[in-house]
Design a protein around this motif. Sequence first.
Motif, PDB file in Angstrom:
ATOM      1  N   PRO A 291     141.863  41.929  68.205  1.00 42.10           N
ATOM      2  CA  PRO A 291     141.955  40.092  69.063  1.00 42.10           C
ATOM      3  C   PRO A 291     140.765  38.919  68.889  1.00 42.10           C
ATOM      4  O   PRO A 291     140.900  38.512  68.302  1.00 42.10           O
ATOM      5  CB  PRO A 291     142.337  39.699  70.647  1.00 42.10           C
ATOM      6  CG  PRO A 291     141.642  41.772  70.832  1.00 42.10           C
ATOM      7  CD  PRO A 291     142.285  42.416  69.846  1.00 42.10           C
ATOM      8  N   LEU A 292     140.066  39.809  69.433  1.00 40.37           N
ATOM      9  CA  LEU A 292     138.564  38.871  68.894  1.00 40.37           C
ATOM     10  C   LEU A 292     138.236  38.838  67.725  1.00 40.37           C
ATOM     11  O   LEU A 292     137.890  37.953  67.562  1.00 40.37           O
ATOM     12  CB  LEU A 292     137.062  39.633  70.310  1.00 40.37           C
ATOM     13  CG  LEU A 292     137.606  39.276  71.405  1.00 40.37           C
ATOM     14  CD1 LEU A 292     136.290  40.250  71.949  1.00 40.37           C
ATOM     15  CD2 LEU A 292     138.250  38.119  72.048  1.00 40.37           C
ATOM     16  N   LEU A 293     138.097  39.840  66.754  1.00 32.92           N
ATOM     17  CA  LEU A 293     137.879  40.266  65.427  1.00 32.92           C
ATOM     18  C   LEU A 293     139.001  39.544  64.431  1.00 32.92           C
ATOM     19  O   LEU A 293     138.619  38.626  63.629  1.00 32.92           O
ATOM     20  CB  LEU A 293     137.339  41.013  65.236  1.00 32.92           C
ATOM     21  CG  LEU A 293     137.045  42.414  65.423  1.00 32.92           C
ATOM     22  CD1 LEU A 293     136.414  43.964  64.908  1.00 32.92           C
ATOM     23  CD2 LEU A 293     135.084  41.796  65.103  1.00 32.92           C
ATOM     24  N   THR A 294     139.979  39.184  64.724  1.00 34.14           N
ATOM     25  CA  THR A 294     141.209  38.398  64.586  1.00 34.14           C
ATOM     26  C   THR A 294     141.050  36.928  64.451  1.00 34.14           C
ATOM     27  O   THR A 294     140.665  36.285  63.536  1.00 34.14           O
ATOM     28  CB  THR A 294     142.252  38.793  65.026  1.00 34.14           C
ATOM     29  OG1 THR A 294     142.594  40.328  64.716  1.00 34.14           O
ATOM     30  CG2 THR A 294     144.052  38.005  64.201  1.00 34.14           C
ATOM     31  N   LEU A 295     140.353  36.812  65.914  1.00 33.40           N
ATOM     32  CA  LEU A 295     140.016  35.093  66.334  1.00 33.40           C
ATOM     33  C   LEU A 295     139.532  34.537  65.550  1.00 33.40           C
ATOM     34  O   LEU A 295     138.796  33.652  64.803  1.00 33.40           O
ATOM     35  CB  LEU A 295     140.412  34.627  67.205  1.00 33.40           C
ATOM     36  CG  LEU A 295     141.218  35.250  68.706  1.00 33.40           C
ATOM     37  CD1 LEU A 295     140.743  34.981  70.109  1.00 33.40           C
ATOM     38  CD2 LEU A 295     142.092  33.884  67.779  1.00 33.40           C
ATOM     39  N   ALA A 296     137.979  35.470  65.324  1.00 29.85           N
ATOM     40  CA  ALA A 296     137.132  35.086  64.996  1.00 29.85           C
ATOM     41  C   ALA A 296     137.191  34.740  62.693  1.00 29.85           C
ATOM     42  O   ALA A 296     136.413  33.984  62.454  1.00 29.85           O
ATOM     43  CB  ALA A 296     135.866  36.424  64.418  1.00 29.85           C
ATOM     44  N   ALA A 297     138.086  35.995  61.906  1.00 32.50           N
ATOM     45  CA  ALA A 297     137.925  35.695  61.203  1.00 32.50           C
ATOM     46  C   ALA A 297     139.096  34.752  60.632  1.00 32.50           C
ATOM     47  O   ALA A 297     138.579  34.309  59.711  1.00 32.50           O
ATOM     48  CB  ALA A 297     139.114  37.095  60.645  1.00 32.50           C
ATOM     49  N   TYR A 298     139.443  34.139  61.724  1.00 33.47           N
ATOM     50  CA  TYR A 298     140.392  33.144  60.930  1.00 33.47           C
ATOM     51  C   TYR A 298     139.943  31.400  62.075  1.00 33.47           C
ATOM     52  O   TYR A 298     139.703  30.420  60.537  1.00 33.47           O
ATOM     53  CB  TYR A 298     141.861  32.758  62.638  1.00 33.47           C
ATOM     54  CG  TYR A 298     143.277  33.328  62.423  1.00 33.47           C
ATOM     55  CD1 TYR A 298     143.750  32.388  61.443  1.00 33.47           C
ATOM     56  CD2 TYR A 298     143.259  34.315  62.789  1.00 33.47           C
ATOM     57  CE1 TYR A 298     144.830  33.141  60.404  1.00 33.47           C
ATOM     58  CE2 TYR A 298     144.620  34.857  62.400  1.00 33.47           C
ATOM     59  CZ  TYR A 298     146.084  34.779  61.195  1.00 33.47           C
ATOM     60  OH  TYR A 298     146.824  34.813  61.319  1.00 33.47           O
ATOM     61  N   ALA A 299     138.193  31.630  62.216  1.00 36.40           N
ATOM     62  CA  ALA A 299     137.836  30.362  62.511  1.00 36.40           C
ATOM     63  C   ALA A 299     136.810  30.658  61.574  1.00 36.40           C
ATOM     64  O   ALA A 299     136.446  29.342  61.130  1.00 36.40           O
ATOM     65  CB  ALA A 299     136.579  30.974  63.805  1.00 36.40           C
ATOM     66  N   LEU A 300     136.327  31.748  61.082  1.00 34.52           N
ATOM     67  CA  LEU A 300     135.307  31.570  60.060  1.00 34.52           C
ATOM     68  C   LEU A 300     136.327  31.354  58.649  1.00 34.52           C
ATOM     69  O   LEU A 300     135.676  29.992  57.884  1.00 34.52           O
ATOM     70  CB  LEU A 300     134.055  32.796  59.729  1.00 34.52           C
ATOM     71  CG  LEU A 300     133.421  32.688  59.072  1.00 34.52           C
ATOM     72  CD1 LEU A 300     132.431  31.578  59.493  1.00 34.52           C
ATOM     73  CD2 LEU A 300     133.103  34.176  58.500  1.00 34.52           C
ATOM     74  N   GLY A 301     137.177  31.639  58.702  1.00 32.72           N
ATOM     75  CA  GLY A 301     137.853  31.487  57.164  1.00 32.72           C
ATOM     76  C   GLY A 301     138.341  30.456  57.382  1.00 32.72           C
ATOM     77  O   GLY A 301     137.943  29.623  55.985  1.00 32.72           O
TER      78      GLY A 301
ATOM     79  N   LEU B 214     136.524  30.815  73.960  1.00 31.21           N
ATOM     80  CA  LEU B 214     135.769  30.353  72.929  1.00 31.21           C
ATOM     81  C   LEU B 214     136.152  30.413  71.672  1.00 31.21           C
ATOM     82  O   LEU B 214     136.822  29.495  70.507  1.00 31.21           O
ATOM     83  CB  LEU B 214     133.793  30.645  72.896  1.00 31.21           C
ATOM     84  CG  LEU B 214     133.805  29.738  74.102  1.00 31.21           C
ATOM     85  CD1 LEU B 214     132.188  30.974  74.860  1.00 31.21           C
ATOM     86  CD2 LEU B 214     133.488  28.155  73.761  1.00 31.21           C
ATOM     87  N   LEU B 215     136.967  31.841  71.605  1.00 36.48           N
ATOM     88  CA  LEU B 215     137.062  32.125  69.218  1.00 36.48           C
ATOM     89  C   LEU B 215     138.050  31.437  69.713  1.00 36.48           C
ATOM     90  O   LEU B 215     138.874  31.104  67.936  1.00 36.48           O
ATOM     91  CB  LEU B 215     137.327  34.195  69.735  1.00 36.48           C
ATOM     92  CG  LEU B 215     135.649  34.717  69.512  1.00 36.48           C
ATOM     93  CD1 LEU B 215     135.862  36.307  69.691  1.00 36.48           C
ATOM     94  CD2 LEU B 215     134.802  33.771  68.331  1.00 36.48           C
ATOM     95  N   ALA B 216     139.655  31.568  70.316  1.00 33.59           N
ATOM     96  CA  ALA B 216     140.450  31.004  69.970  1.00 33.59           C
ATOM     97  C   ALA B 216     140.151  29.435  70.355  1.00 33.59           C
ATOM     98  O   ALA B 216     140.907  29.066  68.873  1.00 33.59           O
ATOM     99  CB  ALA B 216     141.269  31.304  71.469  1.00 33.59           C
ATOM    100  N   ALA B 217     139.336  28.661  70.496  1.00 25.64           N
ATOM    101  CA  ALA B 217     139.301  27.258  70.171  1.00 25.64           C
ATOM    102  C   ALA B 217     138.548  27.480  69.013  1.00 25.64           C
ATOM    103  O   ALA B 217     139.771  26.324  68.290  1.00 25.64           O
ATOM    104  CB  ALA B 217     138.729  26.864  71.446  1.00 25.64           C
ATOM    105  N   ALA B 218     137.886  27.894  69.015  1.00 24.36           N
ATOM    106  CA  ALA B 218     136.942  27.747  67.180  1.00 24.36           C
ATOM    107  C   ALA B 218     138.275  27.672  66.277  1.00 24.36           C
ATOM    108  O   ALA B 218     138.531  27.624  65.655  1.00 24.36           O
ATOM    109  CB  ALA B 218     136.249  28.995  67.310  1.00 24.36           C
ATOM    110  N   ALA B 219     139.044  29.681  66.038  1.00 21.89           N
ATOM    111  CA  ALA B 219     139.909  29.586  65.267  1.00 21.89           C
ATOM    112  C   ALA B 219     140.992  28.716  65.202  1.00 21.89           C
ATOM    113  O   ALA B 219     141.459  28.384  64.222  1.00 21.89           O
ATOM    114  CB  ALA B 219     140.679  30.785  66.233  1.00 21.89           C
ATOM    115  N   LEU B 220     141.490  28.069  66.729  1.00 24.74           N
ATOM    116  CA  LEU B 220     142.679  26.551  66.539  1.00 24.74           C
ATOM    117  C   LEU B 220     142.422  25.787  65.788  1.00 24.74           C
ATOM    118  O   LEU B 220     142.750  25.023  64.734  1.00 24.74           O
ATOM    119  CB  LEU B 220     142.881  26.647  67.513  1.00 24.74           C
ATOM    120  CG  LEU B 220     144.929  27.460  67.728  1.00 24.74           C
ATOM    121  CD1 LEU B 220     146.053  27.085  66.986  1.00 24.74           C
ATOM    122  CD2 LEU B 220     144.273  28.407  68.328  1.00 24.74           C
ATOM    123  N   LEU B 221     140.665  25.109  66.259  1.00 27.91           N
ATOM    124  CA  LEU B 221     140.051  23.548  65.975  1.00 27.91           C
ATOM    125  C   LEU B 221     139.850  24.272  64.536  1.00 27.91           C
ATOM    126  O   LEU B 221     140.575  23.005  63.200  1.00 27.91           O
ATOM    127  CB  LEU B 221     139.491  23.384  66.413  1.00 27.91           C
ATOM    128  CG  LEU B 221     139.607  22.604  68.378  1.00 27.91           C
ATOM    129  CD1 LEU B 221     138.197  23.058  69.024  1.00 27.91           C
ATOM    130  CD2 LEU B 221     139.947  21.809  68.495  1.00 27.91           C
TER     131      LEU B 221
END
Length: 262
Positions: free
Chosen positions: A240-250, A160-167
């Motif tokens: 890794p989860l926080l990294t993905l969340a940061a990319y998604a939000l930012g 979910l976080l990887a999908a949110a980050a990449l999209l």
Amino acid sequence: MSTLNTATATPFTAAHGSATWRLVRAELTLSVRDKVGPLWGVGCPLVVLVILGGVPALREPVATGGGMTIFDLYVPVLILFNLAILALTALPATLAGYRENGVLRRMQTTPVGPARVLTAQLAANFATALVAMALFLAVAGLGFGVDLPQNLAGFAVAWLLAAAALLSVGLLVTALAPGRGPAAAIGTVLFFPMMFFAGLWVPVAYMPPVLQTISHYTPLGAGMRAFEEAYLGQFPSAVPLLTLAAYALGCAVAAVRWFRWQ
């Protein structure tokens, strides 16, 4: 006065919610009709999965893999490949095409706003990615005997976080690119380094320490690390989860802030 305000606010909120839902439904319909999302986000990565699964050399157990084959180790990479090609190829091509053809210029005169336009794209591509991931795991498991991740809850959170980050990265590219050509160019420039740091060509474990560190803080590198931990039975660690969340939000906030109608 308060009663009047309440009565007026309720239809207003409902209208806004229904407008967003109508946009999401329209984008889902267009995605299926135009076949851009299903082709790039589902068909292409699935063909790669089947081709690699049919290579005998990749079906040999790895000495340090605990009985796992090279193909087993590549399945998480291919799931990330699916997300990357959808986010950096299909999504930018669609919305940048709208901008190029003047669709967004006409939408600018409506109360829709950038957030709703991007939300509709995010929802439509997320649905495509979800279908693709389910097909990936089904084909890998039923067709080639690849086991499911040992920690399914951890894998679900990581995906979910990887999908949110990449999209969200794809939305940022789409928000800034003036047309299909620039969007495709930016997406391609981002795609290959990201896939390298996910371990598509060289497994992350075999990279020099400096490249491993860089990999851990890229969207696909962080996603790969979280996937590997879930496949080994652990809940993904916080980094890794926080990294993905940061990319998604930012990237999502930046996409809304710098969205271009034309």
